[in-house]
Design an enzyme around this catalytic site. Sequence first.
Site, PDB file in Angstrom:
ATOM      1  N   LYS A 140      16.198 -33.514  12.100  1.00  0.00           N
ATOM      2  CA  LYS A 140      14.860 -34.094  12.289  1.00  0.00           C
ATOM      3  C   LYS A 140      14.914 -35.361  13.138  1.00  0.00           C
ATOM      4  O   LYS A 140      14.132 -35.534  14.071  1.00  0.00           O
ATOM      5  CB  LYS A 140      14.222 -34.454  10.941  1.00  0.00           C
ATOM      6  CG  LYS A 140      13.954 -33.292  10.040  1.00  0.00           C
ATOM      7  CD  LYS A 140      13.408 -33.747   8.700  1.00  0.00           C
ATOM      8  CE  LYS A 140      14.407 -34.531   7.866  1.00  0.00           C
ATOM      9  NZ  LYS A 140      15.593 -33.770   7.454  1.00  0.00           N
ATOM     10  N   THR A 141      15.862 -36.262  12.784  1.00  0.00           N
ATOM     11  CA  THR A 141      15.943 -37.538  13.497  1.00  0.00           C
ATOM     12  C   THR A 141      16.291 -37.308  14.968  1.00  0.00           C
ATOM     13  O   THR A 141      15.661 -37.875  15.864  1.00  0.00           O
ATOM     14  CB  THR A 141      16.977 -38.463  12.816  1.00  0.00           C
ATOM     15  OG1 THR A 141      16.536 -38.689  11.473  1.00  0.00           O
ATOM     16  CG2 THR A 141      17.106 -39.789  13.538  1.00  0.00           C
ATOM     17  N   ASP A 185      14.047 -43.564   7.682  1.00  0.00           N
ATOM     18  CA  ASP A 185      15.373 -43.238   7.191  1.00  0.00           C
ATOM     19  C   ASP A 185      16.125 -44.473   6.711  1.00  0.00           C
ATOM     20  O   ASP A 185      16.397 -45.387   7.485  1.00  0.00           O
ATOM     21  CB  ASP A 185      16.136 -42.578   8.348  1.00  0.00           C
ATOM     22  CG  ASP A 185      17.374 -41.873   7.855  1.00  0.00           C
ATOM     23  OD1 ASP A 185      17.838 -42.226   6.755  1.00  0.00           O
ATOM     24  OD2 ASP A 185      17.865 -40.995   8.569  1.00  0.00           O
TER      25      ASP A 185
END
Length: 317
Positions: free
Chosen positions: A15-16, A39
Amino acid sequence: MERFVFFGGKGGVGKTSISAAYAHKCARAGAETLLVSTDPAHSTADVFDQAFDDTPTPVDGYDSLEVLETDPEQEVTEHLMETKRALGDQVSASVVNEIDRQIELSHQTPGAHEAALFDRFIDIMQESDHDRVVFDTSPTGGTLRLLSLPEYLGGWIDRLIEKREASIDLYERAAIGDREPRRTALGDPILARLQGRRERFEFARETLRESATFVLVTNPDELSVRETARALDSLQDYELQVAGLVVNRLTPEPEPEEDGRGARYLRERVQTERERLRELETSLDPPVLATIETRVSEIKGSFLDDVAEDLDVSITV
Ligand SMILES: Nc1ncnc2c1ncn2[C@@H]1O[C@H](COP(=O)(O)OP(=O)(O)OP(=O)(O)O)[C@@H](O)[C@H]1O
Ligand SMILES: [Mg+2]
């Protein structure tokens, strides 16, 4: 593409990395872009080799791109203090301790983190003036349930107001003379706060339905595919838009002339993953927007450009 884009998916699927590549691509296409990271491990900072905080900060070496990093732990604490303060103003000192205890307990429940983060997401959606805001992590099923809160809370507030008005009416009729200050439900601080919450969630619900879309990142393995299917279900339940899927970490195919053990292993994996990808395309509704191969090293620097190339242009405009 909608103004707010949320990237969701199981832990570790990418995702990041993908949301950073996507934000970079939007910025390169000329959109003033904000990437929101939640995060605690500061992975976005690692991707860009730069430290960020809770305010939009321009990324060195990238035009039109800003990052905001919010800390879930701090969000929960702030949420807690805010709630305590607001209630502390409104109740007598004797019940403050008990309320504090209850609020602290409620903030230790599993959903508290998500609820506090969701609150922060709403702030960001209200405050930002960027052309595009990319969220690295989407609210999960549990948090999305908050979207049904306006209806629920709305009915509840309306009933509270009716009761409150009825009691004020009785009080007025029973009062002798007019030396007592007139009480009205309109000025009631607790009701005002509840109304405020209701309006906030109404804003969130409307904005998410009309100006937001979700991209689900998955890997070609059974567990993350199953998680994707579940996430799709809850997004559909709440009538939210899903732009599509990004399948990350596909095994690269060896050159045709290669025939060592490694090449044969890779070919078999490629075969299995292709089948899984076909299953994904036939069993799930949203389109596969991009397939991204596993790189030899983590996604940063030139790999970020590389992955940005792999993302379909149609999702940036
Ligand atoms: N296609 C890829 N090729 C090589 N490395 C990758 C690829 N996709 C992701 N990675 C690497 O895998 C690790 C995990 O990826 P990432 O941090 O983007 O996942 P995530 O879904 O954000 O994880 P989390 O759920 O923990 O936030 C990172 O080191 C990242 O650089
Ligand atoms: Mg991440």
